[in-house]
Design an enzyme around this catalytic site. Structure first.
Site, PDB file in Angstrom:
ATOM      1  CG  PHE A 246      26.700 -13.823-109.763  1.00 40.68           C
ATOM      2  CD1 PHE A 246      25.502 -14.660-109.964  1.00 40.68           C
ATOM      3  CD2 PHE A 246      26.962 -13.048-111.603  1.00 40.68           C
ATOM      4  CE1 PHE A 246      24.675 -14.843-111.333  1.00 40.68           C
ATOM      5  CE2 PHE A 246      26.393 -13.611-112.423  1.00 40.68           C
ATOM      6  CZ  PHE A 246      25.418 -14.950-112.478  1.00 40.68           C
TER       7      PHE A 246
ATOM      8  CE1 TYR B 263      21.733 -24.380-114.283  1.00 39.47           C
ATOM      9  CE2 TYR B 263      24.309 -24.803-115.326  1.00 39.47           C
ATOM     10  CZ  TYR B 263      23.791 -24.208-113.851  1.00 39.47           C
ATOM     11  OH  TYR B 263      23.554 -25.394-112.343  1.00 39.47           O
TER      12      TYR B 263
END
Length: 406
Positions: free
Chosen positions: A406, A123
């Site tokens: 999450f 990322y």
């Protein structure tokens, strides 16, 4: 071969989620888990890449609010469920998903995007920097003593309840801790059910509440995994989550975990980098501490993001930001801030430092210092005195932390 990128339709959810499960190698977690995940999905924030009828890429986000230095809750896209099918790697699908997603986040006016990475190497090229760290530990409770504060008489009561019964109390404590630490997420409706979802009948999830004068003051969610060796019992307490509103309740919960019969280890996958536990134990070396990356964060709107938090000391600095993936962020920004608030606007003034948006994301919550990044050659200093002040200003007295996935 071409792929089509489109917003997820409710009728496509099963195919979409099935593609995600295959990419992560997840087995079938059962219909109850699937329906829970389906109920939490925001379809308008979820993207699929399709090759014919096959879903070959996924990405989604949640409309979170995250605590930033100063205590404000700032809208942030919680990026999740990102995958590309093994048959379709190296075709630009991930880049297309990230491109579309960040464009959408910008249109929604959310100044931040954040994620927890399955593979950290992925990322950085999309502007995400490591903004927090998590500690993993295996405490040898057969050798380590807990030297916490004295028990608070009868004012703290520990009570074991079924997780579903204790859910409301746990959420009240969690909500009370959110403003106190950068990186904490204001939970959305339904997320309490996800925290207590039990996938392992061999070691069921348990819940203990700490109550002060009848009000919830802390909780621990854990499993007790039995094990025996030639010398006798050797079980492990697997701690999922522990939060408390005061030091005495915090210590009381740890004291309980240390005293569970037939166990010799407390295993934790996610504790904050400044967890007080490691000042309460008699021997931190026997806690097997390991540092992992935690939250990855990227400013989607540099000006709005830097103006949304406060700064430990007054700062007036010009940052030259490099952001080829979101070019609207590129250029020079003057940040003027202090403990009461901040302004960040475009400027033509000379830069005091040059850094990429990834480094700005790493700095944002105060868990990474400007000096660290400068030492790694990730920040170019043009005005040393200003950068020294900015390094103090960006810091946080409390380490940022995200207590759940999450």
């Amino acid at each position: 071969m071409t792929t089509e990128l489109r917003v997820l339709s409710p009728t496509e959810w099963d195919v979409w989620y099935g593609g995600l499960e295959r990419a992560f190698g997840d087995g079938d977690k059962g219909s109850e888990h699937r329906e829970l995940v389906r109920s939490l999905t925001h379809y308008d924030r979820s993207l699929g890449a399709y090759d014919g009828g096959e879903c070959v890429g996924t990405a989604g986000s949640f409309p979170f609010r995250v605590t930033v230095p100063g205590g404000s809750l700032v809208p942030s896209a919680g990026v999740t469920m990102v995958s590309v099918a093994a048959t379709h790697r190296r075709r630009g699908i991930l880049t297309s998903l990230m491109r579309r997603q960040l464009d959408d986040v910008r249109e929604r006016g959310e100044p931040l995007a954040m994620l927890l990475a399955s593979e950290p190497a992925i990322y950085g090229r999309f502007g995400y920097g490591i903004a927090s760290r998590r500690l993993r530990t295996d405490v040898d409770t057969s050798r380590v003593r807990l030297n916490g504060p004295a028990e608070d008489g009868d004012s703290i009561r520990l009570r074991q309840v079924a997780p579903a019964e204790g859910m409301a109390a746990c959420e009240a404590v969690y909500a009370g801790t959110v403003p106190s630490r950068p990186g904490m997420i204001d939970r959305l409706p339904g997320w309490d059910r996800l925290q207590i979802f039990d996938r392992d009948p061999s070691a069921p999830l348990q819940c203990v509440l700490a109550e002060r004068d009848g009000e919830p003051a802390g909780y621990a969610l854990f499993r007790n995994r039995a094990s025996w060796n030639a010398a006798g019992p050797d079980g492990t307490v697997e701690l999922r989550e522990l939060n408390a509103l005061d030091p005495s309740s915090y210590a009381a919960l740890w004291r309980f975990l240390f005293g569970i019969d037939l166990t010799s280890t407390i295993a934790c996958d996610n504790r904050p980098a400044d967890d007080p536990l490691f000042h309460l134990v008699s021997d931190p070396r026997r806690c097997a501490l390991r540092v992992w990356d935690g939250l990855f964060l990227r400013p989607v709107d540099v000006g709005a993001a830097l103006a949304a938090r406060t700064y430990r000391v007054p700062v007036d600095a010009v940052l030259e930001v490099e952001d080829s993936f979101c070019p609207w962020n590129e250029g020079r920004w003057r940040l003027s801030g202090d403990p009461k608030g901040a302004v960040c606007e475009r400027t033509a003034d000379p830069a005091d430092m040059v850094l990429s948006v990834r480094e700005l994301g790493a700095l944002y919550l105060g868990g990474t210092s400007l000096r660290e990044l400068e030492g790694a050659g990730r920040v170019r200093t043009l005005s040393p005195a200003v950068v020294e002040t900015a390094s103090l200003a960006f810091g946080s007295d409390v380490a940022p932390w995200v207590p759940h996935d999450f």
